[in-house]
Design a protein around this motif. Structure first.
Motif, PDB file in Angstrom:
ATOM      1  N   CYS A  24       0.845  -1.194   0.000  1.00 27.93           N
ATOM      2  CA  CYS A  24       0.000   0.000   0.000  1.00 27.93           C
ATOM      3  C   CYS A  24       0.880   1.243   0.000  1.00 27.93           C
ATOM      4  O   CYS A  24       1.746   1.385   0.872  1.00 27.93           O
ATOM      5  CB  CYS A  24      -0.910   0.008   1.217  1.00 27.93           C
ATOM      6  SG  CYS A  24      -2.161   1.323   1.182  1.00 27.93           S
ATOM      7  N   PRO A  25       0.707   2.143  -0.952  1.00 28.05           N
ATOM      8  CA  PRO A  25       1.483   3.391  -0.942  1.00 28.05           C
ATOM      9  C   PRO A  25       1.013   4.309   0.186  1.00 28.05           C
ATOM     10  O   PRO A  25      -0.082   4.122   0.739  1.00 28.05           O
ATOM     11  CB  PRO A  25       1.172   4.001  -2.311  1.00 28.05           C
ATOM     12  CG  PRO A  25      -0.180   3.467  -2.659  1.00 28.05           C
ATOM     13  CD  PRO A  25      -0.232   2.087  -2.080  1.00 28.05           C
ATOM     14  N   ARG A  30      -5.924   4.890  -0.661  1.00 33.38           N
ATOM     15  CA  ARG A  30      -5.479   3.490  -0.716  1.00 33.38           C
ATOM     16  C   ARG A  30      -5.454   2.883   0.680  1.00 33.38           C
ATOM     17  O   ARG A  30      -5.801   1.707   0.867  1.00 33.38           O
ATOM     18  CB  ARG A  30      -4.096   3.408  -1.361  1.00 33.38           C
ATOM     19  CG  ARG A  30      -4.021   3.992  -2.775  1.00 33.38           C
ATOM     20  CD  ARG A  30      -4.895   3.245  -3.760  1.00 33.38           C
ATOM     21  NE  ARG A  30      -4.872   3.853  -5.082  1.00 33.38           N
ATOM     22  CZ  ARG A  30      -4.082   3.451  -6.080  1.00 33.38           C
ATOM     23  NH1 ARG A  30      -3.240   2.454  -5.900  1.00 33.38           N
ATOM     24  NH2 ARG A  30      -4.132   4.062  -7.255  1.00 33.38           N
ATOM     25  N   LEU A  31      -5.032   3.634   1.671  1.00 34.08           N
ATOM     26  CA  LEU A  31      -5.029   3.131   3.039  1.00 34.08           C
ATOM     27  C   LEU A  31      -6.450   2.833   3.519  1.00 34.08           C
ATOM     28  O   LEU A  31      -6.696   1.811   4.175  1.00 34.08           O
ATOM     29  CB  LEU A  31      -4.357   4.140   3.964  1.00 34.08           C
ATOM     30  CG  LEU A  31      -2.831   4.223   3.875  1.00 34.08           C
ATOM     31  CD1 LEU A  31      -2.325   5.497   4.561  1.00 34.08           C
ATOM     32  CD2 LEU A  31      -2.179   2.995   4.510  1.00 34.08           C
ATOM     33  N   GLU A  37     -10.591  -1.418   8.583  1.00 30.91           N
ATOM     34  CA  GLU A  37     -10.837  -1.747   9.980  1.00 30.91           C
ATOM     35  C   GLU A  37      -9.913  -0.981  10.936  1.00 30.91           C
ATOM     36  O   GLU A  37     -10.158  -0.948  12.141  1.00 30.91           O
ATOM     37  CB  GLU A  37     -10.677  -3.256  10.202  1.00 30.91           C
ATOM     38  CG  GLU A  37      -9.239  -3.778  10.176  1.00 30.91           C
ATOM     39  CD  GLU A  37      -8.633  -3.860   8.776  1.00 30.91           C
ATOM     40  OE1 GLU A  37      -7.426  -4.155   8.681  1.00 30.91           O
ATOM     41  OE2 GLU A  37      -9.362  -3.635   7.787  1.00 30.91           O
ATOM     42  N   ARG A  38      -8.881  -0.353  10.404  1.00 33.97           N
ATOM     43  CA  ARG A  38      -7.937   0.402  11.248  1.00 33.97           C
ATOM     44  C   ARG A  38      -8.107   1.914  11.079  1.00 33.97           C
ATOM     45  O   ARG A  38      -7.314   2.691  11.596  1.00 33.97           O
ATOM     46  CB  ARG A  38      -6.492  -0.012  10.904  1.00 33.97           C
ATOM     47  CG  ARG A  38      -6.200  -1.446  11.281  1.00 33.97           C
ATOM     48  CD  ARG A  38      -4.922  -1.981  10.659  1.00 33.97           C
ATOM     49  NE  ARG A  38      -3.727  -1.246  11.075  1.00 33.97           N
ATOM     50  CZ  ARG A  38      -2.514  -1.530  10.609  1.00 33.97           C
ATOM     51  NH1 ARG A  38      -2.340  -2.516   9.723  1.00 33.97           N
ATOM     52  NH2 ARG A  38      -1.470  -0.828  11.019  1.00 33.97           N
ATOM     53  N   TRP A  39      -9.160   2.315  10.384  1.00 35.75           N
ATOM     54  CA  TRP A  39      -9.350   3.725  10.034  1.00 35.75           C
ATOM     55  C   TRP A  39     -10.440   4.367  10.889  1.00 35.75           C
ATOM     56  O   TRP A  39     -11.502   3.786  11.123  1.00 35.75           O
ATOM     57  CB  TRP A  39      -9.722   3.819   8.556  1.00 35.75           C
ATOM     58  CG  TRP A  39     -10.263   5.142   8.116  1.00 35.75           C
ATOM     59  CD1 TRP A  39      -9.676   6.363   8.265  1.00 35.75           C
ATOM     60  CD2 TRP A  39     -11.507   5.381   7.437  1.00 35.75           C
ATOM     61  NE1 TRP A  39     -10.465   7.356   7.712  1.00 35.75           N
ATOM     62  CE2 TRP A  39     -11.595   6.774   7.193  1.00 35.75           C
ATOM     63  CE3 TRP A  39     -12.539   4.555   7.006  1.00 35.75           C
ATOM     64  CZ2 TRP A  39     -12.684   7.344   6.542  1.00 35.75           C
ATOM     65  CZ3 TRP A  39     -13.622   5.122   6.358  1.00 35.75           C
ATOM     66  CH2 TRP A  39     -13.689   6.515   6.136  1.00 35.75           C
ATOM     67  N   TRP A 113      11.497  10.238  -1.288  1.00 32.62           N
ATOM     68  CA  TRP A 113      11.458   8.887  -0.718  1.00 32.62           C
ATOM     69  C   TRP A 113      11.089   7.854  -1.773  1.00 32.62           C
ATOM     70  O   TRP A 113      11.833   6.942  -2.066  1.00 32.62           O
ATOM     71  CB  TRP A 113      10.484   8.858   0.460  1.00 32.62           C
ATOM     72  CG  TRP A 113      10.141   7.494   0.981  1.00 32.62           C
ATOM     73  CD1 TRP A 113      10.941   6.376   0.967  1.00 32.62           C
ATOM     74  CD2 TRP A 113       8.919   7.096   1.615  1.00 32.62           C
ATOM     75  NE1 TRP A 113      10.295   5.318   1.549  1.00 32.62           N
ATOM     76  CE2 TRP A 113       9.050   5.731   1.957  1.00 32.62           C
ATOM     77  CE3 TRP A 113       7.738   7.764   1.935  1.00 32.62           C
ATOM     78  CZ2 TRP A 113       8.032   5.017   2.600  1.00 32.62           C
ATOM     79  CZ3 TRP A 113       6.739   7.067   2.574  1.00 32.62           C
ATOM     80  CH2 TRP A 113       6.889   5.706   2.901  1.00 32.62           C
ATOM     81  N   ARG A 114       9.913   8.007  -2.382  1.00 35.23           N
ATOM     82  CA  ARG A 114       9.418   7.024  -3.335  1.00 35.23           C
ATOM     83  C   ARG A 114       8.414   7.691  -4.261  1.00 35.23           C
ATOM     84  O   ARG A 114       7.871   8.760  -3.953  1.00 35.23           O
ATOM     85  CB  ARG A 114       8.759   5.838  -2.623  1.00 35.23           C
ATOM     86  CG  ARG A 114       7.612   6.245  -1.703  1.00 35.23           C
ATOM     87  CD  ARG A 114       7.030   5.071  -0.933  1.00 35.23           C
ATOM     88  NE  ARG A 114       6.149   4.257  -1.773  1.00 35.23           N
ATOM     89  CZ  ARG A 114       5.611   3.112  -1.378  1.00 35.23           C
ATOM     90  NH1 ARG A 114       5.891   2.631  -0.174  1.00 35.23           N
ATOM     91  NH2 ARG A 114       4.793   2.433  -2.172  1.00 35.23           N
ATOM     92  N   SER A 115       8.140   7.043  -5.387  1.00 33.20           N
ATOM     93  CA  SER A 115       7.132   7.514  -6.334  1.00 33.20           C
ATOM     94  C   SER A 115       6.205   6.350  -6.654  1.00 33.20           C
ATOM     95  O   SER A 115       6.660   5.218  -6.843  1.00 33.20           O
ATOM     96  CB  SER A 115       7.780   8.040  -7.618  1.00 33.20           C
ATOM     97  OG  SER A 115       8.577   9.174  -7.359  1.00 33.20           O
ATOM     98  N   ASP A 116       4.907   6.639  -6.704  1.00 29.18           N
ATOM     99  CA  ASP A 116       3.907   5.602  -6.961  1.00 29.18           C
ATOM    100  C   ASP A 116       2.947   6.069  -8.047  1.00 29.18           C
ATOM    101  O   ASP A 116       2.485   7.213  -8.031  1.00 29.18           O
ATOM    102  CB  ASP A 116       3.104   5.321  -5.688  1.00 29.18           C
ATOM    103  CG  ASP A 116       3.957   4.738  -4.580  1.00 29.18           C
ATOM    104  OD1 ASP A 116       4.239   3.531  -4.637  1.00 29.18           O
ATOM    105  OD2 ASP A 116       4.346   5.495  -3.667  1.00 29.18           O
ATOM    106  N   ASP A 117       2.677   5.172  -8.984  1.00 31.30           N
ATOM    107  CA  ASP A 117       1.689   5.450 -10.025  1.00 31.30           C
ATOM    108  C   ASP A 117       0.321   5.054  -9.481  1.00 31.30           C
ATOM    109  O   ASP A 117       0.034   3.870  -9.295  1.00 31.30           O
ATOM    110  CB  ASP A 117       2.019   4.664 -11.290  1.00 31.30           C
ATOM    111  CG  ASP A 117       1.153   5.061 -12.481  1.00 31.30           C
ATOM    112  OD1 ASP A 117       0.242   5.902 -12.287  1.00 31.30           O
ATOM    113  OD2 ASP A 117       1.384   4.548 -13.583  1.00 31.30           O
ATOM    114  N   LEU A 118      -0.531   6.037  -9.227  1.00 31.70           N
ATOM    115  CA  LEU A 118      -1.828   5.786  -8.608  1.00 31.70           C
ATOM    116  C   LEU A 118      -2.968   5.753  -9.612  1.00 31.70           C
ATOM    117  O   LEU A 118      -4.149   5.768  -9.230  1.00 31.70           O
ATOM    118  CB  LEU A 118      -2.104   6.859  -7.550  1.00 31.70           C
ATOM    119  CG  LEU A 118      -1.049   6.974  -6.432  1.00 31.70           C
ATOM    120  CD1 LEU A 118      -1.451   8.047  -5.431  1.00 31.70           C
ATOM    121  CD2 LEU A 118      -0.831   5.646  -5.735  1.00 31.70           C
TER     122      LEU A 118
END
Length: 203
Positions: A24-25, A30-31, A37-39, A113-118
């Motif tokens: 999960c980015p 997305r989270l 259940e953790r949100w 840090w990082r790059s994500d294609d969403l």
């Protein structure tokens, strides 16, 4: 501690994030989809008011964020625990682009840090480039970033701690909290019941 005087252990952060939030980015939608259940969602102002229109309301937004973050940090509130602030830029390619000048001014020494294609449709690309900086509850830069979010001058900000056990997504109007467990999520929902939305969403 001050955000501008510290660096983030990128490799350590990468491993910690992948252990706590696998596949999960660091992106709120997305989270929410991956770990519902953790949100829990909390309002930043009384009665769910979205935007502050006075200094007192801006102060209340900061107060609520600080109370919540102190609770989540626990013993690490004072000392070397600290916070990690994740800010973003966006582009149609995987090459990192500079962040907007407004958000960059709040965390000028943030490192990529990082790059994500969403993107969600074939043939389209929507890259989100994540930058990280160290901060803490006494850092004026943290308040500047939180007010930047509250006034809708940036979004997709995530706050976490070095172990990434939890993640907080402030947005204009409230905050999404992703707790380290379902039990902690339930404890937060109970402790901050007056800040919960009036609908079932986020409860």
């Amino acid at each position: 501690m001050r955000g501008g005087d510290q660096s983030v252990d990128i490799a350590g952060l990468d491993g910690a994030w992948n252990r706590s939030w696998p596949e999960c980015p660091p992106e709120a939608r997305r989270l929410r989809h991956r770990f519902p259940e953790r949100w829990v969602r909390l309002h930043a102002l009384p009665e769910g008011k979205r935007y502050a229109t006075s200094d007192a309301e801006h102060a209340e937004i900061l107060r609520r964020h600080h109370v919540l973050l102190e609770d989540l940090l626990g013993d690490a509130t004072v000392g070397d625990g600290g916070l990690v602030a994740i800010t973003c830029s966006w582009s149609a390619t995987g090459s990192p682009t500079p962040r907007d000048t407004t958000v960059a001014a709040t965390t000028p020494r943030a490192a990529h840090w990082r790059s994500d294609d969403l993107a969600t449709e074939p043939g389209f690309h929507a890259w989100q480039h994540h930058y990280v900086s160290a901060t803490d509850l006494c850092d004026p830069a943290l308040d500047r970033l939180l007010l930047c979010v509250a006034d809708d001058m940036t979004d997709s900000v995530i706050l976490t701690e070095p172990a990434c056990a939890w993640a907080v997504h402030p947005y204009d109007g409230g905050v999404d909290v992703f707790a380290e467990s379902v039990a902690v999520r339930d404890e937060l929902a109970s402790a901050y019941a007056p800040w919960l939305p009036s609908t079932l969403q986020g409860t």
